[in-house]
Design a protein around this motif. Structure first.
Motif, mmCIF file in Angstrom:
data_model
loop_
_atom_site.group_PDB
_atom_site.id
_atom_site.type_symbol
_atom_site.label_atom_id
_atom_site.label_comp_id
_atom_site.label_asym_id
_atom_site.label_seq_id
_atom_site.Cartn_x
_atom_site.Cartn_y
_atom_site.Cartn_z
ATOM 1 N N ASP A 1 17.691 -10.881 -16.046
ATOM 2 C CA ASP A 1 19.080 -10.635 -15.647
ATOM 3 C C ASP A 1 19.576 -9.310 -16.202
ATOM 4 O OD1 ASP A 1 19.510 -12.851 -14.113
ATOM 5 O OD2 ASP A 1 20.533 -14.014 -15.653
ATOM 6 N N VAL A 2 20.682 -8.838 -15.635
ATOM 7 C CA VAL A 2 21.399 -7.693 -16.180
ATOM 8 C C VAL A 2 22.741 -8.219 -16.682
ATOM 9 C CG1 VAL A 2 22.431 -5.447 -15.727
ATOM 10 C CG2 VAL A 2 20.273 -6.063 -14.633
ATOM 11 N N CYS B 1 16.594 -9.405 -21.255
ATOM 12 C CA CYS B 1 17.467 -8.924 -20.184
ATOM 13 C C CYS B 1 17.963 -7.524 -20.522
ATOM 14 C CB CYS B 1 18.666 -9.864 -19.981
ATOM 15 S SG CYS B 1 19.789 -9.973 -21.393
ATOM 16 N N THR B 2 18.434 -6.833 -19.505
ATOM 17 C CA THR B 2 19.050 -5.519 -19.682
ATOM 18 C C THR B 2 20.531 -5.720 -19.968
ATOM 19 O OG1 THR B 2 17.476 -4.494 -18.167
ATOM 20 C CG2 THR B 2 19.545 -3.325 -18.551
ATOM 21 N N VAL C 1 24.289 -3.804 -20.236
ATOM 22 C CA VAL C 1 25.019 -2.591 -19.866
ATOM 23 C C VAL C 1 26.490 -2.734 -20.227
ATOM 24 C CG1 VAL C 1 25.395 -3.428 -17.504
ATOM 25 C CG2 VAL C 1 25.538 -0.988 -17.981
ATOM 26 N N TYR D 1 23.871 0.697 -13.044
ATOM 27 C CA TYR D 1 23.529 -0.708 -13.245
ATOM 28 C C TYR D 1 24.649 -1.659 -12.827
ATOM 29 C CZ TYR D 1 19.123 0.070 -15.695
ATOM 30 O OH TYR D 1 17.835 0.412 -15.998
ATOM 31 N N LYS E 1 23.948 -4.087 -10.233
ATOM 32 C CA LYS E 1 22.811 -4.956 -10.529
ATOM 33 C C LYS E 1 23.171 -6.060 -11.520
ATOM 34 C CE LYS E 1 19.767 -0.921 -10.064
ATOM 35 N NZ LYS E 1 18.793 -0.044 -10.768
ATOM 36 N N VAL E 2 24.390 -6.024 -12.056
ATOM 37 C CA VAL E 2 24.792 -7.006 -13.061
ATOM 38 C C VAL E 2 24.804 -8.406 -12.450
ATOM 39 C CG1 VAL E 2 26.686 -7.779 -14.557
ATOM 40 C CG2 VAL E 2 26.137 -5.344 -14.392
#
Length: 347
Positions: free
Chosen positions: A131-132, A154-155, A157, A217, A220-221
């Protein structure tokens, strides 16, 4: 956040009505209830074992509940209020609503730290590997990040600039770093103030390499964590960043709440959209497309601001406290369910 269900089955009746059952009926009812509630067997399996129809099994189980042969006890940790949580979820059409007990000094603390701790546990449930995760600025999200002890890879941001660039190390930037450290994923912080003097300066900052990379990003969240502020001093960072003249201007537009530098009136409609042009923040339509947006906000002073933001349809889940929940449950007509994610402006 853990919950457990303790189910006790007794062959002795606690009510006078159960005494009319004969001993064989009592024993059979207790046995069927044990199979169903404690051993997890289906009604068909129980029917086959006892040589009766599944309809009889259903009637026996229903009678066992009515006559107090079966006692079902649902327990959650003392700090969680399951009844208020479920009522709030249903009222606003939320995916998740978690209500915790308000601290003794709730009136003086609009962002209790225990909300962050509960939100950290909730994110541990909601975030999946790959996930983001997006984090917006706010005291409650900072508390949440500090309390994180588990997250799948996960990323992470940052969704907004910071209240003051000088506080970056102990604010949003540090929250993003902390979440990424716990998850073992990449971090994409934003080293910039949330509010700029004018739209041109904000646009120039958005084009800077590091900030632009974070902005890439936003679409993409998959899970976002946001805070909510009331339009009054000390309860809204945006309010506190503006001049007296600007505050008066936006107040005249009917501002009741702010979230991630977006302003809302009491019906959840966005107002003062020009402010967004001066801000480093995720857009409202981007928030609306994020599958899971968790708001963290509590205290009676913030209750009507929470109501306004929930009516906007931008939020899918809420972590709050009993002080706010009690006000929210009495806050006018039942709003349109949030999970349809409709824009109240119709735009």
């Amino acid at each position: 956040m853990n919950s457990s269900e303790e189910m006790a089955v007794s062959g002795m009746s606690a009510g006078r009505s159960a005494m009319r059952m004969g001993p064989a009926e009592l024993v059979q009812a207790a046995a069927m209830a044990r199979r169903f509630y404690l051993e997890g067997k289906s009604k068909i399996q129980i029917a086959e074992e006892f040589g009766v129809s599944r309809f009889k099994v259903a009637r026996v189980l229903e009678t066992a509940l009515e006559r107090d042969l079966v006692r079902i006890e649902i327990r959650v940790p003392a700090e969680l209020d399951a009844e208020r949580s479920d009522a709030l979820r249903a009222r606003y059409g939320l995916r998740h609503a978690v209500v915790v007990e308000s601290p003794a000094d709730a009136e003086e603390s609009p962002d209790p730290e225990n909300l962050g701790e509960t939100a950290a546990d909730l994110l541990g449930e909601l975030v999946n590997e790959g996930d983001v995760l997006g984090l917006a600025w706010g005291r409650s999200t900072i508390h949440m990040a500090a309390a994180l002890d588990r997250l799948p890879p996960c990323t992470v941001v940052q969704l907004t600039g910071v209240y003051d660039a000088g506080t970056a190390e102990r604010g949003s930037v540090e929250a993003v770093r902390r979440a990424a450290q716990v998850s073992g994923g990449d971090a994409h912080p934003i080293y910039a103030p949330m509010l700029l003097p004018d739209a041109a300066t904000a646009a120039a900052l958005r084009n800077q390499t590091g900030i632009a990379r974070a902005f890439e990003y936003f679409d993409k969240v998959t899970v976002a964590c946001v805070s909510i502020g009331s339009w009054e001093p000390g309860i809204s960072t945006v309010h506190d960043m503006l001049s007296d003249e600007e505050r008066a201007h936006y107040a005249s537009l009917g501002v009741a709440a702010e979230m991630s530098a977006h302003l809302f009136d009491a019906q959840g409609r966005r107002v003062g959209r020009d402010l967004g042009e001066r801000c480093i923040t995720v857009k409202a339509d981007q928030l609306r497309r994020i599958p899971e947006v968790v708001a963290i906000a509590g205290g009676a002073r913030k209750a009507m601001a929470i109501d306004a933001v929930l009516r906007s349809g931008l939020v899918t889940s809420l972590v709050t406290d009993t002080s706010a929940a009690d006000v929210l449950m009495a806050a006018g007509p039942t709003p349109k369910p949030a999970l349809n994610r409709a824009d109240p402006d119709g735009l």
